[in-house]
Motif scaffolding. Structure first.
Motif, PDB file in Angstrom:
ATOM      1  N   LEU A  55      -1.208   6.734  -6.050  1.00  0.00           N
ATOM      2  CA  LEU A  55      -0.639   7.543  -4.971  1.00  0.00           C
ATOM      3  C   LEU A  55       0.831   7.184  -4.830  1.00  0.00           C
ATOM      4  O   LEU A  55       1.194   6.011  -4.813  1.00  0.00           O
ATOM      5  N   PHE A  56       1.685   8.192  -4.740  1.00  0.00           N
ATOM      6  CA  PHE A  56       3.104   8.001  -4.504  1.00  0.00           C
ATOM      7  C   PHE A  56       3.447   8.630  -3.174  1.00  0.00           C
ATOM      8  O   PHE A  56       3.361   9.856  -3.018  1.00  0.00           O
ATOM      9  N   PHE A  57       3.824   7.796  -2.215  1.00  0.00           N
ATOM     10  CA  PHE A  57       4.136   8.235  -0.856  1.00  0.00           C
ATOM     11  C   PHE A  57       2.962   9.001  -0.254  1.00  0.00           C
ATOM     12  O   PHE A  57       3.127   9.999   0.435  1.00  0.00           O
ATOM     13  N   GLY A  58       1.741   8.548  -0.540  1.00  0.00           N
ATOM     14  CA  GLY A  58       0.543   9.134   0.038  1.00  0.00           C
ATOM     15  C   GLY A  58       0.020  10.356  -0.678  1.00  0.00           C
ATOM     16  O   GLY A  58      -0.963  10.951  -0.245  1.00  0.00           O
ATOM     17  N   HIS A  59       0.636  10.757  -1.773  1.00  0.00           N
ATOM     18  CA  HIS A  59       0.214  11.955  -2.500  1.00  0.00           C
ATOM     19  C   HIS A  59      -0.011  11.618  -3.971  1.00  0.00           C
ATOM     20  O   HIS A  59       0.716  10.816  -4.552  1.00  0.00           O
ATOM     21  N   HIS A  60      -1.014  12.289  -4.533  1.00  0.00           N
ATOM     22  CA  HIS A  60      -1.248  12.136  -5.964  1.00  0.00           C
ATOM     23  C   HIS A  60      -0.266  13.035  -6.707  1.00  0.00           C
ATOM     24  O   HIS A  60      -0.139  14.220  -6.376  1.00  0.00           O
ATOM     25  N   PRO A  61       0.452  12.513  -7.705  1.00  0.00           N
ATOM     26  CA  PRO A  61       1.411  13.354  -8.436  1.00  0.00           C
ATOM     27  C   PRO A  61       0.695  14.442  -9.236  1.00  0.00           C
ATOM     28  O   PRO A  61      -0.405  14.239  -9.736  1.00  0.00           O
ATOM     29  N   ASN A  62       1.344  15.584  -9.328  1.00  0.00           N
ATOM     30  CA  ASN A  62       0.775  16.719 -10.054  1.00  0.00           C
ATOM     31  C   ASN A  62       1.167  16.622 -11.534  1.00  0.00           C
ATOM     32  O   ASN A  62       1.818  17.502 -12.076  1.00  0.00           O
ATOM     33  N   ILE A  63       0.755  15.526 -12.162  1.00  0.00           N
ATOM     34  CA  ILE A  63       1.055  15.240 -13.558  1.00  0.00           C
ATOM     35  C   ILE A  63      -0.262  14.875 -14.237  1.00  0.00           C
ATOM     36  O   ILE A  63      -1.137  14.244 -13.631  1.00  0.00           O
ATOM     37  N   SER A  64      -0.398  15.259 -15.499  1.00  0.00           N
ATOM     38  CA  SER A  64      -1.611  14.901 -16.238  1.00  0.00           C
ATOM     39  C   SER A  64      -1.676  13.386 -16.444  1.00  0.00           C
ATOM     40  O   SER A  64      -0.684  12.677 -16.297  1.00  0.00           O
ATOM     41  N   ASP A  65      -2.859  12.927 -16.806  1.00  0.00           N
ATOM     42  CA  ASP A  65      -3.034  11.498 -17.059  1.00  0.00           C
ATOM     43  C   ASP A  65      -2.131  11.031 -18.200  1.00  0.00           C
ATOM     44  O   ASP A  65      -1.544   9.954 -18.130  1.00  0.00           O
ATOM     45  N   GLU A  66      -2.003  11.858 -19.247  1.00  0.00           N
ATOM     46  CA  GLU A  66      -1.142  11.496 -20.371  1.00  0.00           C
ATOM     47  C   GLU A  66       0.318  11.403 -19.940  1.00  0.00           C
ATOM     48  O   GLU A  66       1.066  10.552 -20.432  1.00  0.00           O
ATOM     49  N   GLY A  67       0.734  12.271 -19.027  1.00  0.00           N
ATOM     50  CA  GLY A  67       2.102  12.206 -18.504  1.00  0.00           C
ATOM     51  C   GLY A  67       2.351  10.929 -17.724  1.00  0.00           C
ATOM     52  O   GLY A  67       3.416  10.321 -17.836  1.00  0.00           O
TER      53      GLY A  67
END
Length: 85
Positions: free
Chosen positions: A34-46
């Motif tokens: 979690l970054f600043f309380g949100h999951h980034p909208n990036i794939s696992d590979e990213g």
């Protein structure tokens, strides 16, 4: 000498960052980050890729600092030139 020093810094930091990323992501799954309380909208590979480059940057700073404070790198290069005369 400049390119040799660059390789002396980057190659060990590359190898250590491979090990560090393997250790980090064997413990933490990218879906749990979690970054600043949100999951980034990036794939696992990213996330793996970004994590690798961030770890590599930190390892290269460590290797560069070691090369910077290591005594005698410039002195050895100057002395080897004088020995040829």
């Amino acid at each position: 000498m400049k390119y040799r020093l660059f390789i002396w810094i980057m190659w060990p930091s590359f190898l250590v960052s491979i090990l560090a990323e393997g250790l980090l992501f064997s413990i933490v799954h990218p879906a749990e980050l979690l970054f600043f309380g949100h999951h980034p909208n990036i794939s696992d590979e990213g996330i793996y890729t970004i994590g690798f480059f961030v770890i590599w940057i930190f390892c290269s700073f460590s290797s560069a600092l070691t090369a910077y404070i290591l005594p005698g790198i410039n002195a050895d290069a100057k002395n080897s030139d004088k020995s040829l005369i």
